[in-house]
Design a protein around this motif. Structure first.
Motif, PDB file in Angstrom:
ATOM      1  N   GLY A   1      74.128 -21.892  31.166  1.00  0.00           N
ATOM      2  CA  GLY A   1      74.730 -21.597  29.870  1.00  0.00           C
ATOM      3  C   GLY A   1      76.245 -21.608  29.942  1.00  0.00           C
ATOM      4  O   GLY A   1      76.832 -21.845  31.002  1.00  0.00           O
ATOM      5  N   PRO A   2      76.907 -21.342  28.812  1.00  0.00           N
ATOM      6  CA  PRO A   2      78.371 -21.299  28.786  1.00  0.00           C
ATOM      7  C   PRO A   2      78.908 -19.971  29.316  1.00  0.00           C
ATOM      8  O   PRO A   2      78.155 -19.022  29.490  1.00  0.00           O
TER       9      PRO A   2
ATOM     10  N   ILE B   1      74.997 -38.408  35.796  1.00  0.00           N
ATOM     11  CA  ILE B   1      75.898 -37.249  35.724  1.00  0.00           C
ATOM     12  C   ILE B   1      75.618 -36.425  34.476  1.00  0.00           C
ATOM     13  O   ILE B   1      75.539 -35.198  34.531  1.00  0.00           O
ATOM     14  N   VAL B   2      75.460 -37.100  33.348  1.00  0.00           N
ATOM     15  CA  VAL B   2      75.178 -36.401  32.085  1.00  0.00           C
ATOM     16  C   VAL B   2      73.853 -35.643  32.182  1.00  0.00           C
ATOM     17  O   VAL B   2      73.759 -34.483  31.754  1.00  0.00           O
ATOM     18  N   ASN B   3      72.843 -36.268  32.746  1.00  0.00           N
ATOM     19  CA  ASN B   3      71.546 -35.594  32.911  1.00  0.00           C
ATOM     20  C   ASN B   3      71.669 -34.377  33.827  1.00  0.00           C
ATOM     21  O   ASN B   3      71.089 -33.320  33.552  1.00  0.00           O
ATOM     22  N   ALA B   4      72.441 -34.521  34.901  1.00  0.00           N
ATOM     23  CA  ALA B   4      72.646 -33.398  35.820  1.00  0.00           C
ATOM     24  C   ALA B   4      73.421 -32.270  35.128  1.00  0.00           C
ATOM     25  O   ALA B   4      73.090 -31.091  35.287  1.00  0.00           O
ATOM     26  N   ALA B   5      74.447 -32.630  34.359  1.00  0.00           N
ATOM     27  CA  ALA B   5      75.239 -31.629  33.622  1.00  0.00           C
ATOM     28  C   ALA B   5      74.355 -30.890  32.615  1.00  0.00           C
ATOM     29  O   ALA B   5      74.491 -29.673  32.430  1.00  0.00           O
ATOM     30  N   TYR B   6      73.462 -31.619  31.980  1.00  0.00           N
ATOM     31  CA  TYR B   6      72.525 -31.003  31.036  1.00  0.00           C
ATOM     32  C   TYR B   6      71.677 -29.950  31.757  1.00  0.00           C
ATOM     33  O   TYR B   6      71.530 -28.827  31.273  1.00  0.00           O
ATOM     34  N   ASN B   7      71.147 -30.307  32.921  1.00  0.00           N
ATOM     35  CA  ASN B   7      70.319 -29.354  33.677  1.00  0.00           C
ATOM     36  C   ASN B   7      71.111 -28.123  34.085  1.00  0.00           C
ATOM     37  O   ASN B   7      70.613 -26.998  33.990  1.00  0.00           O
ATOM     38  N   VAL B   8      72.342 -28.332  34.554  1.00  0.00           N
ATOM     39  CA  VAL B   8      73.192 -27.207  34.943  1.00  0.00           C
ATOM     40  C   VAL B   8      73.460 -26.311  33.737  1.00  0.00           C
ATOM     41  O   VAL B   8      73.367 -25.076  33.827  1.00  0.00           O
ATOM     42  N   HIS B   9      73.766 -26.914  32.597  1.00  0.00           N
ATOM     43  CA  HIS B   9      74.092 -26.135  31.390  1.00  0.00           C
ATOM     44  C   HIS B   9      72.876 -25.365  30.885  1.00  0.00           C
ATOM     45  O   HIS B   9      73.002 -24.214  30.463  1.00  0.00           O
ATOM     46  N   ILE B  10      71.704 -25.993  30.934  1.00  0.00           N
ATOM     47  CA  ILE B  10      70.476 -25.300  30.519  1.00  0.00           C
ATOM     48  C   ILE B  10      70.243 -24.075  31.405  1.00  0.00           C
ATOM     49  O   ILE B  10      69.888 -23.004  30.930  1.00  0.00           O
ATOM     50  N   GLU B  11      70.472 -24.253  32.686  1.00  0.00           N
ATOM     51  CA  GLU B  11      70.218 -23.174  33.652  1.00  0.00           C
ATOM     52  C   GLU B  11      71.253 -22.045  33.544  1.00  0.00           C
ATOM     53  O   GLU B  11      70.907 -20.872  33.584  1.00  0.00           O
TER      54      GLU B  11
ATOM     55  N   VAL C   1      80.363 -24.633  25.906  1.00  0.00           N
ATOM     56  CA  VAL C   1      79.899 -25.023  24.572  1.00  0.00           C
ATOM     57  C   VAL C   1      78.437 -24.607  24.429  1.00  0.00           C
ATOM     58  O   VAL C   1      77.731 -24.419  25.412  1.00  0.00           O
ATOM     59  N   ALA C   2      77.983 -24.497  23.162  1.00  0.00           N
ATOM     60  CA  ALA C   2      76.588 -24.132  22.921  1.00  0.00           C
ATOM     61  C   ALA C   2      75.650 -25.264  23.324  1.00  0.00           C
ATOM     62  O   ALA C   2      74.588 -25.029  23.910  1.00  0.00           O
ATOM     63  N   LYS C   3      76.032 -26.509  23.007  1.00  0.00           N
ATOM     64  CA  LYS C   3      75.245 -27.692  23.357  1.00  0.00           C
ATOM     65  C   LYS C   3      76.104 -28.595  24.224  1.00  0.00           C
ATOM     66  O   LYS C   3      77.178 -29.016  23.797  1.00  0.00           O
ATOM     67  N   ILE C   4      75.644 -28.922  25.419  1.00  0.00           N
ATOM     68  CA  ILE C   4      76.451 -29.690  26.361  1.00  0.00           C
ATOM     69  C   ILE C   4      76.845 -31.052  25.807  1.00  0.00           C
ATOM     70  O   ILE C   4      77.917 -31.564  26.119  1.00  0.00           O
ATOM     71  N   LYS C   5      76.025 -31.641  24.944  1.00  0.00           N
ATOM     72  CA  LYS C   5      76.382 -32.946  24.375  1.00  0.00           C
ATOM     73  C   LYS C   5      77.692 -32.868  23.594  1.00  0.00           C
ATOM     74  O   LYS C   5      78.412 -33.856  23.498  1.00  0.00           O
ATOM     75  N   ASP C   6      78.024 -31.693  23.080  1.00  0.00           N
ATOM     76  CA  ASP C   6      79.281 -31.511  22.347  1.00  0.00           C
ATOM     77  C   ASP C   6      80.474 -31.337  23.284  1.00  0.00           C
ATOM     78  O   ASP C   6      81.619 -31.355  22.832  1.00  0.00           O
ATOM     79  N   GLY C   7      80.210 -31.161  24.566  1.00  0.00           N
ATOM     80  CA  GLY C   7      81.284 -30.922  25.528  1.00  0.00           C
ATOM     81  C   GLY C   7      81.580 -32.105  26.435  1.00  0.00           C
ATOM     82  O   GLY C   7      82.363 -31.974  27.372  1.00  0.00           O
ATOM     83  N   ILE C   8      80.963 -33.259  26.176  1.00  0.00           N
ATOM     84  CA  ILE C   8      81.139 -34.407  27.072  1.00  0.00           C
ATOM     85  C   ILE C   8      81.949 -35.503  26.379  1.00  0.00           C
ATOM     86  O   ILE C   8      81.617 -35.931  25.281  1.00  0.00           O
TER      87      ILE C   8
END
Length: 126
Positions: free
Chosen positions: A22-23, A10-20, A111-118
Motif C-alpha cells: 500500500g501507500p 516492472i509495472v506488474n512487479a510494482a503492482y504486486n508490491v503496491h498491493i502488498e 497513490v491509491a491506485k498504482i496505475k495513477d503513479g506510473i
C-alpha cells in the motif's frame, strides 16, 4: 527482452508490491521490495547504480544514482510523494540522457491506485 517487455514486467512487479504494501512507506522500502520482486522474476537488476557525468572528457562522480537499472536497458526512478512534479520528471529524463538508456519508469508508490503513479519516460525513440 526489449524495453517494452521489461517495462511490462516492472509495472506488474510494482503492482504486486503496491498491493502488498500500500501507500505511505519510504522510497527505500519500495525500492527494496521492487528489487526483490524483479530479481524473483529472473530479471537482472542493479540498485543505486552510480551515474557519473562526463564533462569535457572528464569523468565526474557527483552522487547521482539510478534507483534501479533493469536489464541494463530500463531505468526505474522510485518516489513516495503526494504528487509527482516536473522536477521528478526532469530527473528521470536527465538520468536517461546520461546513461544512454531509451526508457524510464517514474513510479510514485504514494497513490491509491498504482496505475495513477506510473509515468513512462522516453529518451529519443523506442
Amino acid at each position: 527482452m526489449n524495453e517494452n517487455e521489461i517495462a511490462k514486467a516492472i509495472v506488474n512487479a510494482a503492482y504486486n508490491v503496491h498491493i502488498e504494501l500500500g501507500p505511505g512507506l519510504l522510497e527505500s522500502a519500495y525500492e527494496a521490495y521492487l528489487l526483490y520482486e524483479l530479481k524473483d522474476r529472473g530479471l537482472q537488476v542493479v540498485a543505486q547504480k552510480e551515474l557519473p557525468i562526463i564533462y569535457r572528457d572528464v569523468r565526474l562522480t557527483c552522487g547521482y544514482r539510478i534507483d534501479l537499472l533493469v536489464e541494463q536497458k530500463v531505468i526505474v526512478e522510485i518516489k513516495s510523494v503526494n504528487i509527482l512534479n516536473e522536477v521528478h520528471l526532469a530527473q528521470t529524463i536527465t538520468y536517461l540522457k546520461l546513461s544512454n538508456c531509451k526508457l524510464g519508469l517514474l513510479i510514485n508508490f504514494n497513490v491509491a491506485k498504482i496505475k495513477d503513479g506510473i509515468k513512462r519516460v522516453i529518451n529519443g525513440y523506442l
